[in-house]
Design a protein around this motif. Structure first.
Motif, PDB file in Angstrom:
ATOM      1  N   ARG A  48       0.859  -1.180   0.000  1.00 33.54           N
ATOM      2  CA  ARG A  48       0.000   0.000   0.000  1.00 33.54           C
ATOM      3  C   ARG A  48       0.893   1.228   0.000  1.00 33.54           C
ATOM      4  O   ARG A  48       2.049   1.170   0.449  1.00 33.54           O
ATOM      5  CB  ARG A  48      -0.917   0.019   1.225  1.00 33.54           C
ATOM      6  N   SER A  49       0.335   2.316  -0.515  1.00 31.31           N
ATOM      7  CA  SER A  49       1.050   3.578  -0.367  1.00 31.31           C
ATOM      8  C   SER A  49       0.510   4.246   0.891  1.00 31.31           C
ATOM      9  O   SER A  49      -0.566   3.896   1.363  1.00 31.31           O
ATOM     10  CB  SER A  49       0.858   4.452  -1.603  1.00 31.31           C
ATOM     11  N   GLY A  50       1.233   5.181   1.445  1.00 29.94           N
ATOM     12  CA  GLY A  50       0.787   5.831   2.676  1.00 29.94           C
ATOM     13  C   GLY A  50       1.918   5.877   3.675  1.00 29.94           C
ATOM     14  O   GLY A  50       3.000   5.357   3.427  1.00 29.94           O
ATOM     15  N   SER A  51       1.621   6.494   4.827  1.00 29.74           N
ATOM     16  CA  SER A  51       2.703   6.714   5.786  1.00 29.74           C
ATOM     17  C   SER A  51       3.162   5.402   6.419  1.00 29.74           C
ATOM     18  O   SER A  51       2.393   4.444   6.527  1.00 29.74           O
ATOM     19  CB  SER A  51       2.248   7.706   6.858  1.00 29.74           C
ATOM     20  N   LEU A  52       4.432   5.409   6.840  1.00 33.01           N
ATOM     21  CA  LEU A  52       5.051   4.214   7.405  1.00 33.01           C
ATOM     22  C   LEU A  52       5.518   4.491   8.828  1.00 33.01           C
ATOM     23  O   LEU A  52       6.022   5.581   9.110  1.00 33.01           O
ATOM     24  CB  LEU A  52       6.267   3.811   6.568  1.00 33.01           C
ATOM     25  N   ARG A  53       5.341   3.508   9.699  1.00 34.31           N
ATOM     26  CA  ARG A  53       5.944   3.618  11.026  1.00 34.31           C
ATOM     27  C   ARG A  53       7.427   3.217  10.905  1.00 34.31           C
ATOM     28  O   ARG A  53       7.871   2.825   9.830  1.00 34.31           O
ATOM     29  CB  ARG A  53       5.202   2.703  12.010  1.00 34.31           C
ATOM     30  N   LEU A  54       8.166   3.286  12.016  1.00 30.91           N
ATOM     31  CA  LEU A  54       9.602   2.965  11.950  1.00 30.91           C
ATOM     32  C   LEU A  54       9.814   1.551  11.419  1.00 30.91           C
ATOM     33  O   LEU A  54      10.629   1.322  10.510  1.00 30.91           O
ATOM     34  CB  LEU A  54      10.234   3.122  13.344  1.00 30.91           C
ATOM     35  N   LYS A  55       9.029   0.594  11.966  1.00 30.14           N
ATOM     36  CA  LYS A  55       9.126  -0.791  11.493  1.00 30.14           C
ATOM     37  C   LYS A  55       8.848  -0.843   9.980  1.00 30.14           C
ATOM     38  O   LYS A  55       9.478  -1.579   9.230  1.00 30.14           O
ATOM     39  CB  LYS A  55       8.105  -1.633  12.259  1.00 30.14           C
ATOM     40  N   GLY A  56       7.891  -0.019   9.547  1.00 32.42           N
ATOM     41  CA  GLY A  56       7.519   0.012   8.136  1.00 32.42           C
ATOM     42  C   GLY A  56       8.643   0.550   7.263  1.00 32.42           C
ATOM     43  O   GLY A  56       8.821   0.113   6.125  1.00 32.42           O
ATOM     44  N   LYS A  57       9.403   1.502   7.819  1.00 35.86           N
ATOM     45  CA  LYS A  57      10.513   2.074   7.034  1.00 35.86           C
ATOM     46  C   LYS A  57      11.606   1.023   6.836  1.00 35.86           C
ATOM     47  O   LYS A  57      12.199   0.931   5.755  1.00 35.86           O
ATOM     48  CB  LYS A  57      11.070   3.312   7.731  1.00 35.86           C
ATOM     49  N   VAL A  58      11.854   0.219   7.865  1.00 41.56           N
ATOM     50  CA  VAL A  58      12.851  -0.851   7.735  1.00 41.56           C
ATOM     51  C   VAL A  58      12.354  -1.858   6.695  1.00 41.56           C
ATOM     52  O   VAL A  58      13.074  -2.270   5.779  1.00 41.56           O
ATOM     53  CB  VAL A  58      13.075  -1.551   9.107  1.00 41.56           C
TER      54      VAL A  58
END
Ligand SMILES: C[S@@+](CC[C@H](N)C(=O)[O-])C[C@H]1O[C@@H](n2cnc3c(N)ncnc32)[C@H](O)[C@@H]1O
Length: 209
Positions: free
Chosen positions: A139-149
């Motif tokens: 999905r597109s959209g904002s990422l949490r820190l875990k999501g950025k990794v």
């Protein structure tokens, strides 16, 4: 079908990616749990990891995939416990309304944009009128820190998979993912964002039955 893009990676696929993918599969199973009499089709089934969980629960499982190498892994895993078909998701050899549940995981994003509509059309065609479609994908959209990794690892993996693969993934993200490409006659009724915002599990129903 063209050359097998997964020929070299298939035998290592689960060892490399299953640590990241297993929690997604568990979340998908929780959203739409298997039942013994259920007929299930996994489109782009790969090594059959997701299909196995449904088959283990007693569902009648079918998988279709364009890669002989990935299907080889699925056959080693599932033997004759599931029907595994070498085929193209744009033209599936099933009658209308054949399955109670169709799922695709990490599959739609890698399709050429030109064929996505026909694949989605096929999925909607072969699911039963009262059936469900379960999609796990980016999905597109904002990422949490875990999501950025997660996204960093995914970017490397999608780049290694080749220029076409990477471009298709980027196009999928830019165009808004599954939500933006649903065909008419289908609607998302439940969704859960996972992997720190990278992916979404979507449960889809037919609306004009
Ligand atoms: C990233 S893998 C995901 C495999 C599996 N669903 C999973 O969750 O591990 C994508 C799979 O889609 C298959 N695939 C790609 N295009 C396809 C097509 N047009 N028809 C059928 N399978 C296709 C590939 O061969 C590959 O096995």
């Amino acid at each position: 079908m063209s050359t097998d893009a997964y020929a070299r990676i298939a035998r290592y696929y689960d060892r490399l990616l299953e640590p990241m993918n297993a929690p997604l599969r568990a979340a998908g199973l929780k959203m739409y749990p298997p039942t013994p009499a259920m007929t299930v089709l996994d489109v782009g089934c790969g090594t059959g990891a997701h299909l196995e969980a449904y088959v283990d629960a007693g569902a009648a499982g079918t998988g279709i995939d364009a890669s002989p190498a990935m299907l080889g892994q699925a056959r080693a895993r599932l033997g004759d416990r599931a029907e595994l078909i070498h085929g193209d998701a744009t033209d599936m050899p099933f009658d209308d309304g054949s399955f109670d549940l169709i799922f695709t995981s990490l599959f739609l994003h890698e399709l050429e944009p030109e064929i996505r509509d026909s694949v989605l059309g096929e999925i909607v065609r072969v699911v039963h009128a009262d059936g469900r479609i379960l999609v796990i994908d980016y999905r597109s959209g904002s990422l949490r820190l875990k999501g950025k990794v997660w996204r960093t690892v995914a970017t490397v993996a999608e780049r290694i998979a080749g220029a076409d693969h990477y471009r298709n993934w980027r196009t999928f993200l830019r165009s808004g993912g599954v939500e933006a490409m649903l065909p008419s006659g289908a609607a998302i009724t439940k969704s859960r964002i996972v992997a720190g915002g990278n992916l979404v599990i979507s449960l889809i129903e037919k609306t004009d039955t």
